[in-house]
Structure formats: C-alpha cells, structure tokens
Design a protein around this motif. Structure first.
Motif, PDB file in Angstrom:
ATOM      1  N   GLN A   1       4.849  -7.524  24.270  1.00  0.00           N
ATOM      2  CA  GLN A   1       3.826  -6.800  22.620  1.00  0.00           C
ATOM      3  C   GLN A   1       5.356  -8.122  21.969  1.00  0.00           C
ATOM      4  OE1 GLN A   1       2.221  -4.613  20.193  1.00  0.00           O
ATOM      5  NE2 GLN A   1       2.633  -6.452  19.872  1.00  0.00           N
ATOM      6  N   GLY A   2       4.390  -9.273  21.270  1.00  0.00           N
ATOM      7  CA  GLY A   2       5.179  -9.866  20.034  1.00  0.00           C
ATOM      8  C   GLY A   2       5.001  -9.611  18.833  1.00  0.00           C
ATOM      9  N   ASN A   3       5.301 -10.205  17.739  1.00  0.00           N
ATOM     10  CA  ASN A   3       5.403  -9.827  16.620  1.00  0.00           C
ATOM     11  C   ASN A   3       3.695  -9.890  16.350  1.00  0.00           C
ATOM     12  OD1 ASN A   3       8.505  -9.594  16.108  1.00  0.00           O
ATOM     13  ND2 ASN A   3       7.934 -11.693  14.976  1.00  0.00           N
ATOM     14  N   VAL A   4       3.518  -9.080  15.518  1.00  0.00           N
ATOM     15  CA  VAL A   4       2.970  -8.746  14.451  1.00  0.00           C
ATOM     16  C   VAL A   4       2.792  -9.006  12.761  1.00  0.00           C
ATOM     17  CG1 VAL A   4       1.974  -6.833  15.972  1.00  0.00           C
ATOM     18  CG2 VAL A   4       2.599  -6.454  14.015  1.00  0.00           C
ATOM     19  N   TRP A   5       1.354  -8.767  12.415  1.00  0.00           N
ATOM     20  CA  TRP A   5       0.440  -9.059  10.807  1.00  0.00           C
ATOM     21  C   TRP A   5      -0.293  -8.114  10.180  1.00  0.00           C
ATOM     22  CZ3 TRP A   5      -3.095  -8.659   8.337  1.00  0.00           C
ATOM     23  CH2 TRP A   5      -3.404  -9.379   6.489  1.00  0.00           C
ATOM     24  N   GLY A   6       0.638  -7.259   9.220  1.00  0.00           N
ATOM     25  CA  GLY A   6       0.165  -6.488   8.254  1.00  0.00           C
ATOM     26  C   GLY A   6       1.167  -5.621   7.370  1.00  0.00           C
ATOM     27  N   GLY A   7       0.400  -4.725   7.072  1.00  0.00           N
ATOM     28  CA  GLY A   7       0.887  -3.774   5.957  1.00  0.00           C
ATOM     29  C   GLY A   7      -0.225  -2.952   4.976  1.00  0.00           C
ATOM     30  N   ALA A   8       0.649  -2.549   4.389  1.00  0.00           N
ATOM     31  CA  ALA A   8      -0.348  -1.912   3.586  1.00  0.00           C
ATOM     32  C   ALA A   8      -0.612  -1.763   2.340  1.00  0.00           C
ATOM     33  CB  ALA A   8       0.260  -0.370   2.846  1.00  0.00           C
ATOM     34  N   ILE A   9      -1.665  -2.030   1.641  1.00  0.00           N
ATOM     35  CA  ILE A   9      -2.101  -2.427  -0.327  1.00  0.00           C
ATOM     36  C   ILE A   9      -2.962  -1.533  -0.571  1.00  0.00           C
ATOM     37  CG2 ILE A   9      -3.230  -4.393  -0.965  1.00  0.00           C
ATOM     38  CD1 ILE A   9      -4.387  -5.922   2.301  1.00  0.00           C
ATOM     39  N   GLN A  10      -2.546  -1.435  -1.784  1.00  0.00           N
ATOM     40  CA  GLN A  10      -2.662   0.088  -2.272  1.00  0.00           C
ATOM     41  C   GLN A  10      -4.095  -0.891  -4.211  1.00  0.00           C
ATOM     42  OE1 GLN A  10      -0.214   2.969  -3.790  1.00  0.00           O
ATOM     43  NE2 GLN A  10       0.989   2.588  -1.481  1.00  0.00           N
ATOM     44  N   TYR A  11      -4.756  -0.005  -4.540  1.00  0.00           N
ATOM     45  CA  TYR A  11      -5.801  -0.781  -5.440  1.00  0.00           C
ATOM     46  C   TYR A  11      -5.721   0.441  -6.186  1.00  0.00           C
ATOM     47  CZ  TYR A  11      -7.040  -3.413  -1.098  1.00  0.00           C
ATOM     48  OH  TYR A  11      -6.904  -3.885  -0.151  1.00  0.00           O
ATOM     49  N   THR A  12      -6.354   0.343  -7.720  1.00  0.00           N
ATOM     50  CA  THR A  12      -6.588   1.069  -9.074  1.00  0.00           C
ATOM     51  C   THR A  12      -7.677   1.914  -8.756  1.00  0.00           C
ATOM     52  OG1 THR A  12      -7.500  -1.154  -9.779  1.00  0.00           O
ATOM     53  CG2 THR A  12      -4.811  -0.697  -9.876  1.00  0.00           C
ATOM     54  N   PRO A  13      -8.217   2.434  -8.989  1.00  0.00           N
ATOM     55  CA  PRO A  13      -9.285   3.158  -9.494  1.00  0.00           C
ATOM     56  C   PRO A  13     -10.533   1.619  -9.662  1.00  0.00           C
ATOM     57  CG  PRO A  13      -8.354   5.033  -9.999  1.00  0.00           C
ATOM     58  CD  PRO A  13      -7.534   3.468  -9.502  1.00  0.00           C
ATOM     59  N   GLY A  14      -9.982   1.043 -10.144  1.00  0.00           N
ATOM     60  CA  GLY A  14     -10.933  -0.143 -11.238  1.00  0.00           C
ATOM     61  C   GLY A  14     -11.876  -0.680  -9.722  1.00  0.00           C
ATOM     62  N   GLN A  15     -11.133  -0.788  -9.046  1.00  0.00           N
ATOM     63  CA  GLN A  15     -11.086  -1.821  -8.029  1.00  0.00           C
ATOM     64  C   GLN A  15     -11.608  -1.330  -6.680  1.00  0.00           C
ATOM     65  OE1 GLN A  15      -7.025  -2.734  -7.534  1.00  0.00           O
ATOM     66  NE2 GLN A  15      -7.531  -4.838  -7.877  1.00  0.00           N
ATOM     67  N   LEU A  16     -12.290   0.139  -6.857  1.00  0.00           N
ATOM     68  CA  LEU A  16     -12.945   0.904  -5.456  1.00  0.00           C
ATOM     69  C   LEU A  16     -14.509   0.193  -5.061  1.00  0.00           C
ATOM     70  CD1 LEU A  16     -12.821   3.571  -3.761  1.00  0.00           C
ATOM     71  CD2 LEU A  16     -14.355   4.092  -5.970  1.00  0.00           C
ATOM     72  N   ASP A  17     -14.771  -0.067  -6.117  1.00  0.00           N
ATOM     73  CA  ASP A  17     -16.148  -1.066  -5.337  1.00  0.00           C
ATOM     74  C   ASP A  17     -16.118  -2.081  -4.815  1.00  0.00           C
ATOM     75  OD1 ASP A  17     -18.371   0.407  -6.657  1.00  0.00           O
ATOM     76  OD2 ASP A  17     -18.434  -0.020  -8.583  1.00  0.00           O
ATOM     77  N   ALA A  18     -15.059  -2.442  -5.107  1.00  0.00           N
ATOM     78  CA  ALA A  18     -14.595  -4.091  -3.877  1.00  0.00           C
ATOM     79  C   ALA A  18     -14.206  -3.479  -3.124  1.00  0.00           C
ATOM     80  CB  ALA A  18     -13.988  -5.053  -4.635  1.00  0.00           C
ATOM     81  N   VAL A  19     -13.118  -2.612  -2.683  1.00  0.00           N
ATOM     82  CA  VAL A  19     -12.761  -2.199  -1.452  1.00  0.00           C
ATOM     83  C   VAL A  19     -13.757  -1.444  -0.561  1.00  0.00           C
ATOM     84  CG1 VAL A  19     -11.112  -0.763  -0.240  1.00  0.00           C
ATOM     85  CG2 VAL A  19     -10.679  -1.709  -2.916  1.00  0.00           C
ATOM     86  N   LYS A  20     -15.268  -0.918  -1.232  1.00  0.00           N
ATOM     87  CA  LYS A  20     -15.615  -0.883  -0.201  1.00  0.00           C
ATOM     88  C   LYS A  20     -16.462  -1.900   0.482  1.00  0.00           C
ATOM     89  CE  LYS A  20     -17.808   2.512  -2.690  1.00  0.00           C
ATOM     90  NZ  LYS A  20     -18.329   3.424  -4.336  1.00  0.00           N
ATOM     91  N   ALA A  21     -17.037  -3.083  -0.786  1.00  0.00           N
ATOM     92  CA  ALA A  21     -17.914  -4.044   0.120  1.00  0.00           C
ATOM     93  C   ALA A  21     -16.905  -4.223   1.224  1.00  0.00           C
ATOM     94  CB  ALA A  21     -17.858  -4.834  -0.956  1.00  0.00           C
ATOM     95  N   ALA A  22     -15.681  -4.254   1.241  1.00  0.00           N
ATOM     96  CA  ALA A  22     -14.608  -5.431   2.305  1.00  0.00           C
ATOM     97  C   ALA A  22     -14.461  -4.660   3.246  1.00  0.00           C
ATOM     98  CB  ALA A  22     -13.464  -5.654   1.571  1.00  0.00           C
TER      99      ALA A  22
END
Length: 487
Positions: A233-254
């Motif tokens: 196990q080496g180092n990794v990439w990542g984390g948490a991203i939060q969005y507003t309700p207005g970005q819901l469609d874009a998140v679903k598409a992604a």
C-alpha cells in the motif's frame, strides 16, 4: 456540518434504551451471568451500572442498544467456549458485539447476556507470509493506521469506527474491492469457537465451514481472529466533494458517465441527501495511487463551488479520515440495501426522486430526520476475485450494493421509517427493472439489509445448503439464541 457521504454516529452518551423481559426470565438470565462468572478464567462479567457494562452495551446507534442483564468480555477462546456451553444449556438469549455499528435492533445486542469481543484485539503482521492477523473488535481505521508503517494494507471497511468482525462475516466491501475483491475473498483463516465450545482454525481445506463463514454472518459460532492476505500500500488520491442542490443534474450525469470506467484502482460513491432546499449530493472519489489518470474525475471536480477534501499523494489512513463527520449522539438509525446492476442517468433520477419525496414527508413529521442514499460504483469484475461463498450467491452476476441510510431522534418514528425504507427499495427495484436491469436475482448485501429481509433475498440458491450446514455444526441451535439473520 453533517456529512453528505456517510452517517457516522457518535456513541451513545446517555442511558440505554428501556424495556426489560419479565422478572422470571431476567432471574434465569442473571443465574447464567453468575454461572459464567464462576467458570471463566481470563474474562470478566459486568453488571449495571458499571462502566464496563455501559461500554459493552453501547452501540453507534441508540436504536441498536438494549439493556442486557449483564455483559461479559471473554479474554480467551476457552472462555468463549465455556460461555457458549452455559448459554446453550440454559437457553439464555445473548448478543455478540464486535464494533457495534449494526443498523438493525437486536442484531448484536440483547436483553440477555451481552458478549463483547473487546479483548479480542489481536494485531500481528507477518511480512514473510504476507498476512495480517486481526481481532474482531478492532476498528478498520485503526487497523489502517497501524499497518501504514509496514507499507501494507488489507481489505476492510470504508467508514471510521466499523469493527473487523461484523463487516467481514457479512461480506465486506472496500474502496479496493474492484482491485482485490471482498473482505471474505482475502481471508485465509478464521479462528472459530463452535457452538459446542470447541475451537477450530477454519481454512480453505475445511470446505463447508469455509463456505459458510464467508458471508454467512454469526450462524456458525463466534470468530475470535481473522487472518487476512496483505498487499503493498502506497499513497492514494481522493476525498470528499460536496455539492449544492442546484448542481444535482450535473452530479447525476457525472456519476452515470463514470459507470464506463474500467480501471480497478478507481472507486466512487455518490450520495443523495434530502435538505429543505432540495436534494443535495456529494461524491467520495478514490484512486489507489498518488494521482489518477488525467481527466478521470474532472467531471466531479469541475462542477463543485464548495471547498472539498480531495488531495493527491495522501496516506490511506488520512484518506479514510475524510469519509465522515460525527453526527450528534443519541440518534436512531437504519440501513436498507437495494442492489442494482447499472447506475444509468434514468435510474439515478429515480433515486433522487425517492429521496426528495420521502425526505419531504418524513421531515414534515420531524425536521431532524436524515434521509440519504448511496450509489456505489464498482468494476464489473468485482466477484471474480474469490471462490463460491455464502454471499454472494452467484458470482457470475454483477450487482452493486446501494444503500439507504436514515437517522432520526424519536422512537415513535421507528415503524414509519422502516416502512418508508421498504417502499423506497421496492420502488427502486421496479425502476431498475424498467431501466432494463436484471435485478430479479440480485442479492441484497447482508450488512446493508433491513432486519426483516428474507434470507432468499440475500443468499438466493445458497439458503438450503446454509440451512443444512447450520444444522450440522449447531444441532442444538445455540447461535439461534443470538441476533442476526438466522438459517
């Protein structure tokens, strides 16, 4: 701020839930407590209101805690055997607690004798054999932290505080499951105290028990140690991203587009949460290397206007810290799984619609109700890493273990919440079928299953075999005296 990714409830700090069995039954149970106390040699029995008793009965969700007659912390496999013999001979109900994070009431708690595995905390790294021995009471985030100096890791839980025992016996999904399989696919040995009190080391050579323990829960005895395969196990990439309700469609598409990714080092969990402003969303992104391939997660990173916790070249334990934030103590809670084969845009619309509809209705009853659903994207080869096991019942099928996660403060809402979760899961199953998904035989992940989920919905064609094995290894049905899904 509440996490939009997971619910990590603080441990109960107040009194345990009320409700005791009748006096005659409680007297018989107390007799078993005293009998246990008289025969154990490396263990301890606690009675209320001692600190040991409170700690042993405490669960992450207050709705999963019950006031036992006593608690016992066994310190040896021999004592576990003696305890099981006493409980079996006296038909005394009991609970077995590893980490205490079940969402189902009565699954690891009891009004009888509470067995806490707190003293089974083995941690041993064998660099030559490339294995790690772990006790069931260890928390996965602590395991990762302690493994980091060795440069190795094991397949385990994704949320801080989750115990080794319960997650593993139910199957065990991780951020690296696409790459290495389930937790049960990476176990090489179980130290098991059988219901008759004898101790066995179960490996692949023990064909029947090996099959049953990998996903079959606590039906076959008490596991006091797991030996896992380790990997670099080496180092990794990542984390948490939060969005507003207005970005819901874009998140679903992604999210729908990410379903095409076939890189097994990548993982994604997209969460949908009801808020008074609408359905908010969040993404937990992970790549098992210091950086992902260029552009892989850009669709998620480029649409957020909120600060995020995504970082490159971070340690795995540091990444795990980003997964959740503790909620206020004293919450009730419940999980409900809905397995799917594909997160199409249309199906993600259905998830968001259900969260919106039920969020509005439930928060109208109590504004403190928390309603969320997770879409967990894995590679389609996820079940190819292991041999046949209790769960999943068919490794030729591909399905992803989606989950509904609700919390609420008031016990008067229990039945309403359970009803809502069942309705949502059923409606999403219908939506998946309309989406062309073959979910008729899709197995619910046992660790996500609501308490009344039929065995066939989790274990499918394996149920008859598991029932035969249960009768063979536990003819007196000792493990039927404890909680969980029973064969």
């Amino acid at each position: 701020m509440r996490s939009l990714l997971f619910i990590s409830i603080s441990l109960v700090s107040g009194t345990l839930a009320s409700g005791f069995p009748d006096l005659s039954t409680r007297s018989q149970t107390l007799a078993a407590c005293h009998q246990i106390s008289s025969v154990i040699s490396a263990s301890q029995v606690f009675f209320p209101p001692s600190d040991g008793y409170i700690s042993d009965n405490k669960h992450a969700l207050v709705s999963s805690s019950e006031p036992s007659a006593c608690s016992v912390e066994p310190g040896s496999t021999q004592d576990v055997g003696r305890i099981l013999q006493i409980l079996g001979n006296s038909s005394t109900p009991f609970g077995v607690k590893s980490g205490g994070h079940t969402g189902n009431p009565g699954f690891s708690s009891t009004h009888g004798v509470q067995i806490s595995l707190a003293r089974f905390n083995t941690f041993k790294v064998n660099t030559k054999a490339k294995t790690v021995e772990l006790g069931p009471s260890l928390a996965w985030d602590d395991v990762y932290r302690r493994l980091a100096p060795y440069g190795v890791n094991v397949i385990g839980g994704r949320i801080p505080g989750i115990g080794v025992g319960g997650l593993t016996l139910g199957g065990g999904y991780s951020f690296q499951t696409s790459q290495y399989g389930l937790a049960i696919d990476n176990v090489v040995a179980f130290e098991l105290v059988l219901p008759n009190g004898t101790v066995a080391t179960v490996t692949e050579a023990n064909h029947d028990l090996w099959f049953a323990l990998r996903g079959g829960g606590n039906n076959f005895g008490i596991v006091t140690k797991f030996t896992f395969k380790s990997f670099p196990q080496g180092n990794v990439w990542g984390g948490a991203i939060q969005y507003t309700p207005g970005q819901l469609d874009a998140v679903k598409a992604a999210t729908a587009e990410f379903g095409k990714v076939t890189d097994t080092k990548a993982a994604l969990i997209t969460t949908f949460v009801y808020t008074p402003e609408g359905v908010s969303s969040a993404a937990l992104v992970f790549y098992n290397a210091p950086n992902p391939p260029s552009g892989m997660f850009d669709a998620f990173l480029n649409i957020s206007i909120l600060p995020n916790d995504v970082a490159a070249d971070r340690s795995f334990p540091d990444f795990i810290k980003a997964v959740s934030v503790a909620d206020p103590p004293g919450q009730r809670g419940s999980f409900c799984g809905f397995p799917v084969t594909n997160y199409s845009l249309e199906f993600l619309d259905a998830i968001a619609d259900q969260i919106s509809y039920w969020g509005k209705n439930l928060t109208a009853l109590d504004p403190n109700v928390f309603v969320a659903a997770d879409a967990e994207l894995l590679d389609r080869t996820v079940f190819s890493h292991g041999a046949p096991s209790a769960y999943p019942p068919d490794r030729s099928l591909v399905y992803f273990p989606s989950i509904l996660s609700f919390t609420w403060p008031n016990s008067t809402l229990d039945k309403t919440i359970f009803h809502a979760q069942r309705k949502i899961a059923n409606r999403l199953r219908v939506a998946a079928l309309k989406d062309g998904q073959d979910v008729k035989r899709a197995a619910v992940y046992p660790n996500y299953a609501l308490f009344d989920t039929p065995l066939e919905d989790m274990y499918g064609k394996n149920v008859p075999r598991l029932r035969r094995l249960k009768r063979a290894f536990d003819p007196k049905n000792v493990m039927g005296l404890t909680g969980g899904f029973k064969f």
